[in-house]
Design a protein around this motif. Structure first.
Motif, PDB file in Angstrom:
ATOM      1  N   THR A   1      16.983  51.258 -21.031  1.00  0.00           N
ATOM      2  CA  THR A   1      16.356  52.354 -20.438  1.00  0.00           C
ATOM      3  C   THR A   1      14.860  52.740 -21.356  1.00  0.00           C
ATOM      4  OG1 THR A   1      17.459  53.730 -22.470  1.00  0.00           O
ATOM      5  CG2 THR A   1      18.355  53.216 -19.930  1.00  0.00           C
ATOM      6  N   ALA A   2      14.759  52.282 -22.385  1.00  0.00           N
ATOM      7  CA  ALA A   2      13.523  52.503 -23.242  1.00  0.00           C
ATOM      8  C   ALA A   2      12.226  51.712 -22.533  1.00  0.00           C
ATOM      9  CB  ALA A   2      13.560  52.065 -24.645  1.00  0.00           C
ATOM     10  N   THR A   3      12.570  50.628 -22.060  1.00  0.00           N
ATOM     11  CA  THR A   3      11.669  49.675 -21.150  1.00  0.00           C
ATOM     12  C   THR A   3      11.390  50.262 -19.986  1.00  0.00           C
ATOM     13  OG1 THR A   3      12.009  47.633 -22.578  1.00  0.00           O
ATOM     14  CG2 THR A   3      11.124  47.351 -20.484  1.00  0.00           C
ATOM     15  N   LEU A   4      12.489  50.580 -19.329  1.00  0.00           N
ATOM     16  CA  LEU A   4      12.517  51.000 -17.854  1.00  0.00           C
ATOM     17  C   LEU A   4      11.588  52.786 -17.939  1.00  0.00           C
ATOM     18  CD1 LEU A   4      13.418  51.011 -14.916  1.00  0.00           C
ATOM     19  CD2 LEU A   4      15.469  52.124 -15.582  1.00  0.00           C
ATOM     20  N   ASP A   5      11.813  53.595 -19.040  1.00  0.00           N
ATOM     21  CA  ASP A   5      11.282  54.733 -18.910  1.00  0.00           C
ATOM     22  C   ASP A   5       9.628  54.402 -19.185  1.00  0.00           C
ATOM     23  OD1 ASP A   5      13.506  56.099 -18.596  1.00  0.00           O
ATOM     24  OD2 ASP A   5      13.707  56.613 -20.730  1.00  0.00           O
ATOM     25  N   TRP A   6       9.240  53.413 -19.980  1.00  0.00           N
ATOM     26  CA  TRP A   6       7.993  52.903 -20.262  1.00  0.00           C
ATOM     27  C   TRP A   6       7.022  52.699 -18.783  1.00  0.00           C
ATOM     28  CZ3 TRP A   6       5.023  48.907 -18.680  1.00  0.00           C
ATOM     29  CH2 TRP A   6       3.679  48.643 -19.191  1.00  0.00           C
ATOM     30  N   VAL A   7       7.872  51.901 -18.133  1.00  0.00           N
ATOM     31  CA  VAL A   7       7.550  51.699 -16.704  1.00  0.00           C
ATOM     32  C   VAL A   7       7.122  52.787 -15.971  1.00  0.00           C
ATOM     33  CG1 VAL A   7       7.694  50.285 -14.471  1.00  0.00           C
ATOM     34  CG2 VAL A   7       8.619  49.190 -16.753  1.00  0.00           C
ATOM     35  N   ARG A   8       7.841  53.704 -15.891  1.00  0.00           N
ATOM     36  CA  ARG A   8       8.067  54.845 -15.307  1.00  0.00           C
ATOM     37  C   ARG A   8       6.724  55.611 -15.375  1.00  0.00           C
ATOM     38  NH1 ARG A   8      14.083  55.921 -15.861  1.00  0.00           N
ATOM     39  NH2 ARG A   8      14.836  55.351 -13.916  1.00  0.00           N
ATOM     40  N   THR A   9       6.428  55.718 -16.859  1.00  0.00           N
ATOM     41  CA  THR A   9       5.268  56.609 -17.330  1.00  0.00           C
ATOM     42  C   THR A   9       4.013  55.698 -17.107  1.00  0.00           C
ATOM     43  OG1 THR A   9       6.713  57.184 -19.328  1.00  0.00           O
ATOM     44  CG2 THR A   9       4.341  57.125 -19.707  1.00  0.00           C
ATOM     45  N   ALA A  10       4.068  54.386 -17.018  1.00  0.00           N
ATOM     46  CA  ALA A  10       2.816  53.539 -16.913  1.00  0.00           C
ATOM     47  C   ALA A  10       2.227  53.615 -15.389  1.00  0.00           C
ATOM     48  CB  ALA A  10       3.277  51.998 -17.113  1.00  0.00           C
ATOM     49  N   VAL A  11       3.285  54.057 -14.471  1.00  0.00           N
ATOM     50  CA  VAL A  11       2.752  53.962 -12.862  1.00  0.00           C
ATOM     51  C   VAL A  11       3.210  55.290 -12.443  1.00  0.00           C
ATOM     52  CG1 VAL A  11       2.790  51.559 -12.408  1.00  0.00           C
ATOM     53  CG2 VAL A  11       5.029  52.729 -12.327  1.00  0.00           C
ATOM     54  N   PRO A  12       2.602  56.505 -12.930  1.00  0.00           N
ATOM     55  CA  PRO A  12       3.131  57.739 -12.417  1.00  0.00           C
ATOM     56  C   PRO A  12       3.032  57.951 -11.012  1.00  0.00           C
ATOM     57  CG  PRO A  12       0.859  57.880 -13.426  1.00  0.00           C
ATOM     58  CD  PRO A  12       1.469  56.624 -13.877  1.00  0.00           C
ATOM     59  N   GLY A  13       4.087  58.683 -10.220  1.00  0.00           N
ATOM     60  CA  GLY A  13       3.732  58.790  -8.829  1.00  0.00           C
ATOM     61  C   GLY A  13       4.401  57.688  -8.170  1.00  0.00           C
ATOM     62  N   VAL A  14       4.851  56.373  -8.491  1.00  0.00           N
ATOM     63  CA  VAL A  14       5.748  55.374  -7.962  1.00  0.00           C
ATOM     64  C   VAL A  14       7.164  55.577  -8.338  1.00  0.00           C
ATOM     65  CG1 VAL A  14       5.758  52.943  -8.028  1.00  0.00           C
ATOM     66  CG2 VAL A  14       3.482  54.100  -8.186  1.00  0.00           C
ATOM     67  N   PRO A  15       7.989  55.665  -7.316  1.00  0.00           N
ATOM     68  CA  PRO A  15       9.167  55.468  -7.699  1.00  0.00           C
ATOM     69  C   PRO A  15       9.892  54.387  -8.429  1.00  0.00           C
ATOM     70  CG  PRO A  15       8.988  56.387  -5.478  1.00  0.00           C
ATOM     71  CD  PRO A  15       7.754  55.804  -6.076  1.00  0.00           C
ATOM     72  N   VAL A  16      10.355  54.319  -9.314  1.00  0.00           N
ATOM     73  CA  VAL A  16      10.878  53.283 -10.400  1.00  0.00           C
ATOM     74  C   VAL A  16      12.366  53.503 -10.613  1.00  0.00           C
ATOM     75  CG1 VAL A  16      10.472  51.868 -12.282  1.00  0.00           C
ATOM     76  CG2 VAL A  16       8.631  52.412 -11.137  1.00  0.00           C
ATOM     77  N   ASP A  17      13.214  52.582 -10.265  1.00  0.00           N
ATOM     78  CA  ASP A  17      14.277  52.400 -11.046  1.00  0.00           C
ATOM     79  C   ASP A  17      14.749  50.963 -11.569  1.00  0.00           C
ATOM     80  OD1 ASP A  17      16.010  51.333  -9.001  1.00  0.00           O
ATOM     81  OD2 ASP A  17      16.248  53.324  -8.186  1.00  0.00           O
ATOM     82  N   GLU A  18      15.929  50.828 -12.029  1.00  0.00           N
ATOM     83  CA  GLU A  18      16.217  49.336 -12.516  1.00  0.00           C
ATOM     84  C   GLU A  18      16.236  48.385 -11.413  1.00  0.00           C
ATOM     85  OE1 GLU A  18      20.193  51.261 -12.231  1.00  0.00           O
ATOM     86  OE2 GLU A  18      18.447  51.823 -12.646  1.00  0.00           O
ATOM     87  N   ARG A  19      16.414  48.847  -9.998  1.00  0.00           N
ATOM     88  CA  ARG A  19      16.723  47.931  -9.116  1.00  0.00           C
ATOM     89  C   ARG A  19      15.316  47.017  -8.794  1.00  0.00           C
ATOM     90  NH1 ARG A  19      17.514  51.114  -4.032  1.00  0.00           N
ATOM     91  NH2 ARG A  19      16.400  52.678  -5.164  1.00  0.00           N
ATOM     92  N   ARG A  20      14.084  47.556  -9.437  1.00  0.00           N
ATOM     93  CA  ARG A  20      12.844  46.842  -9.319  1.00  0.00           C
ATOM     94  C   ARG A  20      12.961  45.939  -9.989  1.00  0.00           C
ATOM     95  NH1 ARG A  20       8.866  48.797  -5.759  1.00  0.00           N
ATOM     96  NH2 ARG A  20       8.714  51.127  -5.898  1.00  0.00           N
TER      97      ARG A  20
END
Length: 242
Positions: free
Chosen positions: A129-148
C-alpha cells in the motif's frame, strides 16, 4: 504451534486471482498457493493463430491485444473452466466467440495452459500500500488502485513505510500466514498495460510515465513459492531471512 518469529512487513489486505491472463480478476478472501502460484491463476489465456498469448506487450510469447482488460474472469466451481465476463460484468455463453467479436480477430481462442507457461515472469506478485499510495500522489486526478498493476497480494504496510519498500525484500524469504513460504526475487518491469482502461479506471499515459521517471518502470515484488500453503486476508507477512 505456529512460529511467530520474524519481522512483520505488513498484512494481506487483498488477494487477487486472474483466471484468464490479461483480463480483470477476482477478489478472494483466501486461496491455496502451490509452487506454480495461486491455484488457477492465469491458468487460461487468449491464444492467437501463431500460438502467442494475449497480453499488454509484444514478445516472442505474447501479443498485445488492446481491450482484454475491459473483460474479466472468475471461477464458479473447482475444476471447471473460468467464466468470461463482458464489460458490464455479465458472463458470456461462448467465451471464444465473444473474444473474437470483442477483439475483432478471428484467430483467437480461449486456451488452457499446456507446455508453455502463461506467466510473464514469476509465480507471485506482491505490492505494498505504501507504493500504491505513492502512485496516487504522483498522478493526481487519475483514478488508481491495485488493479492497474495486477498483483496477487496487496500488502498493507505500517504508516510511514517508504514507497518501493519492496526493493528491500529481494533475496529474502518470508512466511505468509501459518505455512506459506515465499522468496522475494525481483520486481516487474511495467508496460503500457498499467495505462489501459478497465472498468472504473480510465486510460492514462501518466501512470507508466511516473513509474519510469521515479523507478525505472519497475514496481512490485515478484516471488517464488518455497513451501505451498494457504493465504488469507489479514495474514501477517513475516521476513524470515535469506
Amino acid at each position: 504451534m505456529a512460529d511467530t518469529g520474524g519481522t512483520v512487513l505488513g498484512t494481506i489486505e487483498r488477494i487477487w486471482r486472474y483466471p484468464i491472463k490479461s483480463t480483470g480478476g477476482e477478489r478472494l478472501e483466501e486461496a491455496a498457493v502451490d509452487r506454480r502460484g495461486l491455484v488457477g491463476d492465469r491458468l487460461y489465456a487468449v491464444r492467437d493463430g501463431d500460438g502467442r498469448f494475449g497480453s499488454g506487450k509484444n514478445t516472442r510469447r505474447f501479443r498485445r491485444m488492446p481491450g482484454l482488460l475491459r473483460l474479466a474472469s472468475r471461477y464458479r466451481g473447482q475444476g471447471e473452466a473460468p467464466e468470461l465476463l463482458d464489460p458490464d460484468g455479465e458472463p458470456v455463453p461462448d467465451p471464444t466467440a465473444h473474444l473474437r467479436r470483442h477483439l475483432g480477430r478471428e484467430d483467437v481462442e480461449l486456451a488452457r495452459e499446456g507446455a508453455v507457461s502463461h506467466f510473464d515472469q514469476l509465480p507471485l506478485s506482491l505490492l505494498t500500500t505504501a507504493t500504491l499510495d505513492w502512485v496516487r500522489t504522483a498522478v493526481p486526478g487519475v483514478p488508481v488502485d491495485e488493479r492497474r498493476f495486477r498483483p496477487n497480494l496487496l500488502v498493507r504496510t505500517p504508516p510511514g513505510t517508504r514507497p518501493f519498500v519492496e526493493d528491500e525484500w529481494f533475496g529474502s524469504a518470508a512466511r505468509i500466514g501459518e505455512d506459506l513460504r515465499v522468496r522475494f526475487e525481483r520486481s516487474s518491469e511495467r508496460c503500457v498495460m498499467t495505462n489501459e482502461a478497465q472498468p472504473g479506471l480510465p486510460h492514462s499515459p501518466l501512470i507508466l510515465r511516473a513509474i519510469a521517471r521515479a523507478h525505472d518502470t519497475r514496481l512490485d515484488a515478484l516471488a517464488t513459492v518455497t513451501r505451498p500453503g494457504r493465504v488469507r486476508v489479514g495474514d501477517p507477512v513475516r521476513l524470515i531471512g535469506g
